[in-house]
Structure formats: C-alpha cells, structure tokens
Design a protein around this motif. Sequence first.
Motif, PDB file in Angstrom:
ATOM      1  N   GLU A  13      31.533 -22.207 -70.239  1.00 45.62           N
ATOM      2  CA  GLU A  13      31.776 -23.196 -69.193  1.00 45.62           C
ATOM      3  C   GLU A  13      30.645 -23.196 -68.173  1.00 45.62           C
ATOM      4  OE1 GLU A  13      34.969 -22.107 -66.686  1.00 45.62           O
ATOM      5  OE2 GLU A  13      34.574 -23.730 -65.297  1.00 45.62           O
ATOM      6  N   ALA A  14      30.210 -21.993 -67.765  1.00 43.15           N
ATOM      7  CA  ALA A  14      29.138 -21.928 -66.770  1.00 43.15           C
ATOM      8  C   ALA A  14      27.853 -22.510 -67.333  1.00 43.15           C
ATOM      9  CB  ALA A  14      28.926 -20.490 -66.334  1.00 43.15           C
ATOM     10  N   VAL A  15      27.588 -22.242 -68.634  1.00 43.14           N
ATOM     11  CA  VAL A  15      26.365 -22.768 -69.243  1.00 43.14           C
ATOM     12  C   VAL A  15      26.395 -24.291 -69.283  1.00 43.14           C
ATOM     13  CG1 VAL A  15      25.341 -23.024 -71.507  1.00 43.14           C
ATOM     14  CG2 VAL A  15      25.628 -20.791 -70.541  1.00 43.14           C
ATOM     15  N   TYR A  22      32.500  -8.671 -64.872  1.00 43.07           N
ATOM     16  CA  TYR A  22      31.851  -9.046 -63.628  1.00 43.07           C
ATOM     17  C   TYR A  22      30.718 -10.023 -63.828  1.00 43.07           C
ATOM     18  CZ  TYR A  22      34.594  -6.251 -60.543  1.00 43.07           C
ATOM     19  OH  TYR A  22      35.628  -5.776 -59.800  1.00 43.07           O
ATOM     20  N   GLU A  23      30.364 -10.325 -65.082  1.00 38.75           N
ATOM     21  CA  GLU A  23      29.333 -11.338 -65.269  1.00 38.75           C
ATOM     22  C   GLU A  23      29.883 -12.715 -64.936  1.00 38.75           C
ATOM     23  OE1 GLU A  23      26.837 -10.097 -68.614  1.00 38.75           O
ATOM     24  OE2 GLU A  23      26.495 -12.251 -68.838  1.00 38.75           O
ATOM     25  N   VAL A  24      31.200 -12.926 -65.040  1.00 36.82           N
ATOM     26  CA  VAL A  24      31.750 -14.264 -64.815  1.00 36.82           C
ATOM     27  C   VAL A  24      31.581 -14.716 -63.369  1.00 36.82           C
ATOM     28  CG1 VAL A  24      33.818 -15.649 -64.929  1.00 36.82           C
ATOM     29  CG2 VAL A  24      33.310 -14.096 -66.758  1.00 36.82           C
ATOM     30  N   PRO A  25      32.036 -13.954 -62.349  1.00 33.96           N
ATOM     31  CA  PRO A  25      31.763 -14.450 -60.993  1.00 33.96           C
ATOM     32  C   PRO A  25      30.285 -14.451 -60.655  1.00 33.96           C
ATOM     33  CG  PRO A  25      32.929 -12.360 -60.885  1.00 33.96           C
ATOM     34  CD  PRO A  25      32.889 -12.758 -62.303  1.00 33.96           C
ATOM     35  N   PHE A  26      29.499 -13.572 -61.294  1.00 31.29           N
ATOM     36  CA  PHE A  26      28.055 -13.550 -61.064  1.00 31.29           C
ATOM     37  C   PHE A  26      27.436 -14.883 -61.474  1.00 31.29           C
ATOM     38  CE2 PHE A  26      24.399 -11.163 -60.136  1.00 31.29           C
ATOM     39  CZ  PHE A  26      23.463 -11.261 -61.131  1.00 31.29           C
ATOM     40  N   VAL A  27      27.763 -15.332 -62.698  1.00 37.35           N
ATOM     41  CA  VAL A  27      27.193 -16.590 -63.170  1.00 37.35           C
ATOM     42  C   VAL A  27      27.729 -17.757 -62.354  1.00 37.35           C
ATOM     43  CG1 VAL A  27      27.130 -18.148 -65.121  1.00 37.35           C
ATOM     44  CG2 VAL A  27      26.848 -15.759 -65.485  1.00 37.35           C
ATOM     45  N   LEU A  28      29.038 -17.746 -62.060  1.00 36.04           N
ATOM     46  CA  LEU A  28      29.619 -18.882 -61.353  1.00 36.04           C
ATOM     47  C   LEU A  28      29.083 -18.989 -59.935  1.00 36.04           C
ATOM     48  CD1 LEU A  28      33.279 -18.700 -62.588  1.00 36.04           C
ATOM     49  CD2 LEU A  28      31.583 -20.397 -63.157  1.00 36.04           C
ATOM     50  N   LEU A  65      22.003 -15.761 -73.820  1.00 33.39           N
ATOM     51  CA  LEU A  65      23.131 -15.517 -72.926  1.00 33.39           C
ATOM     52  C   LEU A  65      24.455 -15.623 -73.670  1.00 33.39           C
ATOM     53  CD1 LEU A  65      24.090 -15.180 -69.998  1.00 33.39           C
ATOM     54  CD2 LEU A  65      24.063 -17.613 -69.802  1.00 33.39           C
ATOM     55  N   VAL A  66      24.651 -16.692 -74.432  1.00 32.11           N
ATOM     56  CA  VAL A  66      25.959 -16.903 -75.043  1.00 32.11           C
ATOM     57  C   VAL A  66      26.067 -16.169 -76.362  1.00 32.11           C
ATOM     58  CG1 VAL A  66      27.496 -18.621 -75.997  1.00 32.11           C
ATOM     59  CG2 VAL A  66      26.314 -19.071 -73.897  1.00 32.11           C
ATOM     60  N   TYR A  67      25.095 -16.356 -77.269  1.00 32.76           N
ATOM     61  CA  TYR A  67      25.230 -15.748 -78.578  1.00 32.76           C
ATOM     62  C   TYR A  67      25.109 -14.234 -78.511  1.00 32.76           C
ATOM     63  CZ  TYR A  67      25.758 -19.373 -82.024  1.00 32.76           C
ATOM     64  OH  TYR A  67      26.269 -20.338 -82.807  1.00 32.76           O
ATOM     65  N   ILE A  68      24.005 -13.739 -77.910  1.00 40.57           N
ATOM     66  CA  ILE A  68      23.830 -12.292 -77.922  1.00 40.57           C
ATOM     67  C   ILE A  68      24.679 -11.641 -76.846  1.00 40.57           C
ATOM     68  CG2 ILE A  68      22.155 -10.443 -77.685  1.00 40.57           C
ATOM     69  CD1 ILE A  68      20.100 -12.219 -78.784  1.00 40.57           C
ATOM     70  N   GLY A  69      24.814 -12.258 -75.706  1.00 39.58           N
ATOM     71  CA  GLY A  69      25.522 -11.607 -74.620  1.00 39.58           C
ATOM     72  C   GLY A  69      27.023 -11.685 -74.732  1.00 39.58           C
ATOM     73  N   ALA A  70      27.564 -12.696 -75.421  1.00 40.26           N
ATOM     74  CA  ALA A  70      29.013 -12.845 -75.474  1.00 40.26           C
ATOM     75  C   ALA A  70      29.539 -12.775 -76.895  1.00 40.26           C
ATOM     76  CB  ALA A  70      29.417 -14.168 -74.833  1.00 40.26           C
TER      77      ALA A  70
END
Lengths: 173, 408, 118
Positions: free
Chosen positions: C73-75, B176-182, A60-65
């Motif tokens: 932050e979410a993680v 749009y991934e940010v509100p999705f995850v939150l 999620l973080v490394y590959i996705g962001a």
Amino acid sequence: MSGLQVVFLIVAIVTLFSGLMVVASRKMMHSALWLILSLLGVAILFGTLQAGFFAIVQILVYIGAISILIIFTLMLTRRVMDDDHPGVIKGWWLPALMAVILFGLLAGFMATWDNFQAMLNELPANPENLAGFGAALVDPAGYVIPFEVASVLLLAALVGAIYIAAERKEKAG
Amino acid sequence: MSFWRDPIVFLINWAKGLLDGIGWGPGWATTVGFVIGAFVLAAGAMFFVVFLIWYERKLIGRFQDRFGPNRLGPFGLFQPLADMLKIFTKELITPVGVDWVAYNLAPVLSVSAVLMMWAVTPFSKTFFGVNISVGILFLIAIGGLGELGILLAGWGSNNKYALVGALRAIAQLISYEVPFVLSALVPVMLSGSMSLVDIVEAQQPWYIVVAPAAAFIFFIASVAETGRAPFDLAEAESEIVAGYNVEYSGLKFGMFFVGEFLHAFTASFIFVTVFLGGWRGPFADEIPVLGLAYFFIKTFIVYFALILFRGTNPRFRIDQMMDLNWKVLTPLALVVIMAVALVNSLFASSADWLRISALLAVNLVIVFAAERLVRRGVKTTRPEVGSRQRPVASPDNVFIQPGSGVKG
Amino acid sequence: MLNDWLYVGIFALVSMFLPAAAISIAALLSPKKPNSVKNATYECGMETVGPAWAQMKVQYYVFALIFLVFDVEAVLLFPWAVAYNQLPLYAVIEAVLFILILLGGLLYAWRKGALEWL
C-alpha cells in the motif's frame, strides 16, 4: 561491447543460474536464498533500464517482504534445520531435454521477426517521470479505477489470510 | 577563498582533474573516480564509528552517575582503539554444523546495509554521494537488506536459540517498518520529490514544525528499526541468550556492534535530513562548509537524544512493542497522512504562513487526541497491596500421607 | 542518470568488501585452536539434545503478511505523494479513500485478534 552490455551479461547469467539453483538445491532454505539472489538480479536489470523506482520497489517489496514471508512459511511447515534430501529426481534428463527443445523452437520462431537483430535503443535523457506516473494513477482518465481496485484486492488478501490463520491458531492452541 | 568555503568539494574536483589528466577515456575515469570516492566515504564512516563508541560510552557513564572510560588517553579517547585491537586478535570460533555462506555473510551484510545509507544523504549543499531520484525509498529498502542479515545470522548458526531470537528480531523490525514507511510519505508529499537532496532544499520551515506528528512517529519507528533500547529485546544480553549473535566471536561479533552503533548515528542523520532541515541554516547556501557543520551539530543533538533514551528507559516486552506498533503508531500514521493531505490541499492557494499554521494545528490536535485515546485504553488500575485473599496453610488443608498414623 | 546507479552499485560492492577485508585480517591475526568443546553448539552450558529445530508460531506469519499488505500500500502511495503538489482536490480524496479502505482492514485485523502476540 560497452560497459552496460558487460554488466547486463554478468547480471543475466547470475540471475539465470540462481533461478536454476532454486529448484536444484538440496535444502529448502538454500532455495529461498538463491531466490533472493535472483530477485536482486532482476532489480539490477531494472536499474540498467533506468527505471530506478521499480528497482527499489523490487528490493523493498520482493526481497524485504515476500522473501521473508516465504522463509517464515518454510519454517512453519517443515523442520527446516535438518532438511536434506536430494534435489533432483531420477528421470531428470527427459524434462531437461524437452525444455531445451522448447527453448530452441521459441528462439527459432522469434528469429524470424524483423527486429530481432536490432541494436539497443538509446533511452531518452530523462526517462523517469515519477510526478507524471503519480498523476496518472489518480487521473479519472488514467488509472484511478485499477488504483482503487488494488486497495480492495489488498483488503481481500488481508481478510482471507487472517481468517485462515485464525482457524489454524484455534486448531493449534 | 574557494577552498575555505567548501574544502571537501574542492579536493574532489582537484582529484577528478588529476584523473582526467591521465587520459584513459571518460568511462574508465568516471568508474575509477567512483571507486575511490566510495572507498573514502565508506572507510571514513567505519573509522568514525570509533569516535561514536567513545561518545556513547562516556555519555552512558555520565547518565549512570559514573565516569565513562577515562584511563587510556585524555578523557579515555583511546579506549575504543584498544578495544578494536583486542577484538582483532580474538579467536574466531566457528561451531560445528554451521552453513558457511550464511554464517559469514551475516555480519558483512549487517554493516554494508548501514554503510549504503551514507551514499545518498546530502551532507551539505554540494557534498553528497549521488542524488538518486528515489532517495528515501532507497533508505527503507536497504534497511530490509539489513534484516536479511539478521535472518542469515540466526539460521546459519545451527542453534535453536539463535533461530528463535532472529525470528523475534525480524518480527519486530518488519512490524516497525510500516509506520516508518507511512510517516516518510509526509515529507515526500510536502516537498514533491523522493530525492533526499530535494527534500532538504524544499524545507523552508523545517518539516518538524510543519508536521510534528509525522516526525514523532518517524523518530520512534527509526529508534525501533535500529534495535536500540528501549526496543532491544532481540539482542540484549539477558534476553534469550543474546539472541541471534550467540554463536559469533571475535571480529564477526564486533561487526554486529559496529553496525548497530553506525545504524544509530545513521538513523539520527536520516531524521535530521528529512525533518530537521539537513544542512540548512543561516548562510549555509553560500558557504557549503557551514552546511556541513550545521548537519553534524544537529545530528549529534539527535544522537544525544537516542543515547538518553537508552540510558533512561527500561526495555519493552515483545507484546508491548507489537501493541505499540500495530495499535497506536500505524493507525496514527495513516490518520496523519490523510489529515496532512486534506489540509494542505484545502489551504494550497492561501498564504504560506496560514497553510503552515493550519498543518501545525491539525498535527497537534491529532497528537493530543491520540494521547487521550491511548491513556483510556491502557489499564492503569492495580489491585491494592494486601487486598488479595491468599491461601494460608492450616492442618485442614495440608495433605497428610495415608497410613502415616498422623491424625488431621 | 545511469551514472548514479553505477555509483550505487560500486558503493554496495565497496561497502561489502570493507567489512569482509576487516574480518579476513582478524582471521589472519587470531589464534586458531579448535577443540570439540569449544566448537559445540551453545545451549546454556548443557549438552545439546536432539536436532536443532525451533517451534515456529503462526503469529510470525500473520505479522509478516500484514506487513506485506501495508508495504505494498505504501509503495502504491509513493508516486501519488510525489505528484501531490500538482493534484486537484478530487485526486486527494481518491487517495484518502484508498487509505480508508486499508485502515478498515487494520481495524478488522485488530478486532479478530490477529494483532495479539500470544
């Protein structure tokens, strides 16, 4: 040779090869894609250690962001489409020789450690305890100070990046 | 009787019995069982897309006051099959200078990212692929891999329009991934586990009743994540020359659209699983096949709502989309998390109905307050027609060529 | 539990194999008649001028960066959310503080104009 060891060997070889190709690729975009493959390999290794949460966070973080950020940075700073220069410098054999000698010395020193030849430990039946991990993150006797400091660190990164990018925008437009 | 209660799991157990009877050894039997199971589920999903394409085309036709396809087969049911046969035989034109790996990997990655989401959702009480402990985070991570497919398509096409289209699509998807995850944090908080099976099991009242604000944000964010109208700026035909898939033809182009239809259905059933109670319903605990039926009914209702959005709303501009995300949905999601956390904790020791009503009340207050604030912030005044002074051409201000002899 | 991840890995390989197989079947069934006009890069019907590059705006980078911060932050909040039901009130207040600090960061970005699309 159990199935787990076979999977580990294959994934480890793929990860190391991708890591090598990150520095040896001709085009910068290919380097970014090899980097994504090696990060995926590390995520699979986390999975074999039964740390499912960390495998998913790696993806999620490394590959996705972070990989997307790196690719955007590449595109921002170079004309990425016609970028084709040799991937290796002239005297590449000397650093390669030094790296191999260093690896041999390290391996030799570590072989004198007692548990170097120990067999694989069996992990306990249910090693993943997300609720305990979460409780420890906010426990005053646990890791609450690093938890809050992490948010301040993220805030600092956000503010710094916006400041630098705002300067660049003023210079550009 | 046990076959009728739960036919799918009955068949699975029978097949497993067959495999064990061959006598290879436990490791191999499990692995082969997994391969066959994965194959059946993935192939089933891909064949189901044919039905979904028919359903969508008929519905869009009806919304636009016309029949959908109705020539081939009863009610046009064979139309998508004919389209599939046609697209299999179109030439796969590969432009010069493409990066072979990236160009060919992109459609495969787009579809496989969506297919992997089918592995972790519980379709009924006993029928699911796996029950991993981080189900909901897995769904979000796999969505990230789908975005990578779009990036590979845009960059690998050796076409500057494709690259710009892909960059805009990725900017929209990561925003749009940010509100999705939150907003996905709220069901995890309320049920105490990230596993989708546990989230469905814990939904005594459905979570849309307990936290409607979070459901609202999650739904809008997942519609935007699938890249469907009204958020389909990145790939609409009239925008930026069809975006990142301009250099694709034949089945590779078809794969992107298979991925998109499947993603819309997948987004519907993720919403149903997380907020609408999944397979829960009367008697679904004792008779699992009823749970499967409830799941599909609920998913089709949400899918109908998605198609309704597509048929009714005009497309957003990209700056309107980004404003909606960063200035409305993200702060709202953060406020909802804080409010739900505090209210649930304060009422943790009181009766269930009191806690749920308090949560519902807080959510409704937040939604109404947000609507007020957004309404105030949006500019709705326009200049009246005919009120602007327009310049009128007159001999005084028309440019006259010097030396032409005409006097002004 | 390792069996679960094995299933996920097998499913990933199968789900990549199926579209690839479909595309290979299409490649076998389709005609192959390349010529230089068909294979040229598409530029709205005109001949391409110059190498294929695109001017990239700084704004994409800023959005990716803000996304990264909120993703991390979410993680960090997910394990807290899993343990939420057993936590006392002060633990909830600590997480609310965490979220408030980052909400402040978002408001800073808003005021500085980093969230405009340009």
